[in-house]
Design a protein around this motif. Structure first.
Motif, PDB file in Angstrom:
ATOM      1  N   PHE A 204      13.969 -53.700 -13.548  1.00  0.00           N
ATOM      2  CA  PHE A 204      13.098 -54.865 -13.391  1.00  0.00           C
ATOM      3  C   PHE A 204      13.057 -55.331 -11.945  1.00  0.00           C
ATOM      4  CE2 PHE A 204      11.131 -58.824 -13.805  1.00  0.00           C
ATOM      5  CZ  PHE A 204      11.919 -59.783 -13.220  1.00  0.00           C
ATOM      6  N   VAL A 205      14.242 -55.490 -11.415  1.00  0.00           N
ATOM      7  CA  VAL A 205      14.309 -56.056 -10.075  1.00  0.00           C
ATOM      8  C   VAL A 205      13.674 -55.128  -9.067  1.00  0.00           C
ATOM      9  CG1 VAL A 205      15.835 -56.876  -8.269  1.00  0.00           C
ATOM     10  CG2 VAL A 205      16.347 -57.384 -10.640  1.00  0.00           C
ATOM     11  N   ASN A 206      13.817 -53.835  -9.317  1.00  0.00           N
ATOM     12  CA  ASN A 206      13.186 -52.895  -8.394  1.00  0.00           C
ATOM     13  C   ASN A 206      11.678 -53.050  -8.390  1.00  0.00           C
ATOM     14  OD1 ASN A 206      15.071 -51.570  -6.958  1.00  0.00           O
ATOM     15  ND2 ASN A 206      15.413 -49.976  -8.462  1.00  0.00           N
ATOM     16  N   ASN A 207      11.118 -53.353  -9.568  1.00  0.00           N
ATOM     17  CA  ASN A 207       9.672 -53.559  -9.627  1.00  0.00           C
ATOM     18  C   ASN A 207       9.265 -54.752  -8.790  1.00  0.00           C
ATOM     19  OD1 ASN A 207       9.069 -51.437 -11.227  1.00  0.00           O
ATOM     20  ND2 ASN A 207       9.284 -52.548 -13.140  1.00  0.00           N
ATOM     21  N   ILE A 208      10.049 -55.800  -8.941  1.00  0.00           N
ATOM     22  CA  ILE A 208       9.703 -57.027  -8.215  1.00  0.00           C
ATOM     23  C   ILE A 208       9.861 -56.842  -6.723  1.00  0.00           C
ATOM     24  CG2 ILE A 208      10.340 -59.428  -7.845  1.00  0.00           C
ATOM     25  CD1 ILE A 208       8.935 -58.879 -10.457  1.00  0.00           C
ATOM     26  N   HIS A 217      20.304 -52.254  -0.628  1.00  0.00           N
ATOM     27  CA  HIS A 217      19.988 -53.280  -1.623  1.00  0.00           C
ATOM     28  C   HIS A 217      21.225 -54.022  -2.059  1.00  0.00           C
ATOM     29  CE1 HIS A 217      15.917 -52.363  -1.973  1.00  0.00           C
ATOM     30  NE2 HIS A 217      15.767 -52.384  -3.275  1.00  0.00           N
ATOM     31  N   HIS A 218      21.215 -55.331  -1.907  1.00  0.00           N
ATOM     32  CA  HIS A 218      22.215 -56.132  -2.615  1.00  0.00           C
ATOM     33  C   HIS A 218      21.466 -56.873  -3.693  1.00  0.00           C
ATOM     34  CE1 HIS A 218      25.407 -55.304   0.095  1.00  0.00           C
ATOM     35  NE2 HIS A 218      24.731 -55.724   1.134  1.00  0.00           N
ATOM     36  N   VAL A 219      21.695 -56.473  -4.905  1.00  0.00           N
ATOM     37  CA  VAL A 219      20.883 -57.038  -5.979  1.00  0.00           C
ATOM     38  C   VAL A 219      21.733 -57.921  -6.845  1.00  0.00           C
ATOM     39  CG1 VAL A 219      19.545 -56.462  -8.003  1.00  0.00           C
ATOM     40  CG2 VAL A 219      19.370 -55.056  -5.968  1.00  0.00           C
ATOM     41  N   TYR A 220      21.194 -58.984  -7.275  1.00  0.00           N
ATOM     42  CA  TYR A 220      22.014 -59.978  -7.954  1.00  0.00           C
ATOM     43  C   TYR A 220      21.774 -60.058  -9.439  1.00  0.00           C
ATOM     44  CZ  TYR A 220      23.179 -60.904  -3.240  1.00  0.00           C
ATOM     45  OH  TYR A 220      23.613 -60.754  -1.963  1.00  0.00           O
ATOM     46  N   ASN A 221      21.188 -59.009  -9.966  1.00  0.00           N
ATOM     47  CA  ASN A 221      21.148 -58.800 -11.403  1.00  0.00           C
ATOM     48  C   ASN A 221      20.671 -60.016 -12.187  1.00  0.00           C
ATOM     49  OD1 ASN A 221      21.383 -57.541 -13.769  1.00  0.00           O
ATOM     50  ND2 ASN A 221      23.580 -57.174 -13.655  1.00  0.00           N
TER      51      ASN A 221
ATOM     52  N   LYS B 119      14.117 -64.255  -1.458  1.00  0.00           N
ATOM     53  CA  LYS B 119      13.969 -62.823  -1.213  1.00  0.00           C
ATOM     54  C   LYS B 119      15.341 -62.154  -1.164  1.00  0.00           C
ATOM     55  CE  LYS B 119       9.468 -62.208  -0.800  1.00  0.00           C
ATOM     56  NZ  LYS B 119       9.180 -63.269  -1.783  1.00  0.00           N
ATOM     57  N   SER B 120      16.302 -62.838  -0.583  1.00  0.00           N
ATOM     58  CA  SER B 120      17.660 -62.278  -0.515  1.00  0.00           C
ATOM     59  C   SER B 120      18.246 -62.120  -1.902  1.00  0.00           C
ATOM     60  CB  SER B 120      18.576 -63.198   0.294  1.00  0.00           C
ATOM     61  OG  SER B 120      18.013 -63.501   1.523  1.00  0.00           O
ATOM     62  N   LEU B 121      17.847 -63.012  -2.769  1.00  0.00           N
ATOM     63  CA  LEU B 121      18.370 -63.018  -4.131  1.00  0.00           C
ATOM     64  C   LEU B 121      18.037 -61.714  -4.861  1.00  0.00           C
ATOM     65  CD1 LEU B 121      19.957 -65.290  -5.346  1.00  0.00           C
ATOM     66  CD2 LEU B 121      17.874 -66.160  -6.362  1.00  0.00           C
ATOM     67  N   VAL B 122      16.871 -61.159  -4.554  1.00  0.00           N
ATOM     68  CA  VAL B 122      16.489 -59.909  -5.216  1.00  0.00           C
ATOM     69  C   VAL B 122      16.637 -58.725  -4.281  1.00  0.00           C
ATOM     70  CG1 VAL B 122      14.956 -61.032  -6.844  1.00  0.00           C
ATOM     71  CG2 VAL B 122      14.052 -60.243  -4.666  1.00  0.00           C
ATOM     72  N   GLY B 123      17.421 -58.923  -3.268  1.00  0.00           N
ATOM     73  CA  GLY B 123      17.720 -57.822  -2.362  1.00  0.00           C
ATOM     74  C   GLY B 123      16.556 -57.428  -1.500  1.00  0.00           C
ATOM     75  N   ASP B 124      15.610 -58.337  -1.353  1.00  0.00           N
ATOM     76  CA  ASP B 124      14.406 -57.992  -0.610  1.00  0.00           C
ATOM     77  C   ASP B 124      14.551 -58.302   0.880  1.00  0.00           C
ATOM     78  OD1 ASP B 124      10.871 -58.735  -0.947  1.00  0.00           O
ATOM     79  OD2 ASP B 124      11.958 -56.846  -0.772  1.00  0.00           O
TER      80      ASP B 124
END
Lengths: 229, 158
Positions: A204-208, A217-221, B119-124
């Motif tokens: 999901f997050v990758n889509n966004i 990528h630091h992704v916060y799930n 944006k940082s929240l989603v790694g953007d």
């Protein structure tokens, strides 16, 4: 700007009258100032306030214009002394500079307002797209708790990054100083050695985050897949 | 009404300047009339220009004399406290505009930072791109947001 049509008669409400006086008096002086600048004329304006104080605007100055008028000495002295001319020239140069400076600041202000407006539009668009960007007051309990977890993680990472940069730069302090933005209280450093965890990017997050070009990528799930909706 | 942006400088073209003077003088006197009526106060104007041998006055020679007399009857201090000329008036306007600018810049900055935060929240957004000052402000904003979240959670639980 409030563009109401108002009858030209004494304003019945005292508050309204006072506010109107304030604004219009200010606008009047602005117009007078512009007239002097644009057309090179000399002017004096006296205004008594509802509270019986007096405001005055004059170019070159109120007193000399009043004197000139009262003594009916309407002709500027043809043989002005050199000193007076020097004073006048100096003052005119000052006024020219001030006008230029004012114009500059007003232009900056206008540009900044436009920037603010487009940023505002961007925010509104984002808010519609992503649930977590909505105003806090519009989020449900479960969403808030999730968002908080993500925010706490982000906070740790920011602290860690700040430490990293500070140590590279040789700065000894790891304490956040007053934010340049707000100039408010100290933001205490948490102690970023706690080690944050990296979660794998969910689909999901990758889509966004499709606009991202960062390899790191630091992704916060944010857990869209956890049946929030 | 032609809403052109006016350059705040002396008009060098003679005929344009004269026409501008006529128009703006008329507008100025109209504003004075309105102010006087709306707020029920006394006001007067004296204008010296190259276009009239005599000064132009408003409301009338008698009216002007009466207002000046009232002015002069006040103590000196009260006469001068709200007295301005071009230099002081422009100085005031500049100060006010600078304050507005600072405020507007702060607002823009906050909007910008909010964008960065989400944006940082989603790694953007790589935090690597940010300098110390940015990180500082970002940290503050995150903290503030967490506080808001906490408050909202608290109020929802009640």
């Amino acid at each position: 700007m409030g563009r109401q049509k108002i009858p030209i008669a004494k304003i019945p409400k005292k508050n309204h009258l006072q506010v109107t006086f304030s604004k219009r008096r200010s606008g009047l002086f602005k117009k007078a100032s512009e007239l002097c600048t644009l057309c090179g004329v000399e002017i004096a304006i006296l205004v008594f306030s509802p509270a019986e104080k007096v405001f005055s605007f004059g170019h070159p100055d109120v007193e000399s214009i009043l004197d000139r008028y009262l003594t009916r000495n309407h002709l500027p002295a043809p043989d002005q002394s050199g000193a007076q001319q020097l004073v006048d020239a100096h003052r005119n140069a000052n006024v020219r500079d001030l006008n230029a400076r004012l114009t500059q600041v007003l232009n900056q202000l206008e540009a900044e307002k436009k920037l603010g407006e487009s940023l505002h539009q961007m925010r509104k668009a984002s808010q519609k797209q992503f649930w977590w960007e909505a105003p806090i007051n519009e989020l449900g309990l479960h969403e808030l708790e999730q968002l908080k977890v993500s925010m706490e993680e982000l906070k740790k990472n920011v602290a860690k990054q700040t430490n990293k940069i500070s140590s590279i730069a040789g700065a000894s302090s790891t304490l956040y100083s007053s934010p340049a933005l707000y100039g408010v209280n100290q933001y205490d450093h948490i102690g970023g050695s706690a080690g944050f965890f990296e979660s794998k990017p969910t689909g999901f997050v990758n889509n966004i985050a499709s606009t991202s070009t960062m390899p790191n990528h630091h992704v916060y799930n944010l857990g869209y897949g956890h049946g929030l909706f | 009404m032609a809403r052109k942006k006016v350059n705040l400088a002396y008009i060098t073209n003679d005929s344009v300047r004269k026409a501008t003077f006529k128009k703006r003088k008329r507008g100025l006197l109209k504003k004075m009339r309105e102010l006087s009526t709306l707020c029920s106060i006394q006001t007067c104007a004296i204008i010296y220009s190259p276009y009239h041998p005599e000064p132009e006055v408003w409301p009338s020679p008698l009216g002007v004399r009466s207002v000046i007399a009232r002015f002069k009857s006040m103590p000196e201090a009260e006469q001068s406290i709200k007295m301005v000329n071009q230099e002081s008036f422009l100085g005031q306007r500049i100060t006010k505009a600078k304050d507005q600018l600072k405020k507007q810049q702060r607002e823009s900055r906050e909007l910008e930072m909010t964008q960065v935060m989400y944006k940082s929240l989603v790694g953007d957004q790589g935090l690597q791109n940010l300098g110390v000052e940015d990180l500082n402000d970002l940290g503050w904003l995150i903290e503030k947001t967490i506080e808001e979240i906490d408050e909202r959670i608290k109020s929802l639980r009640e």
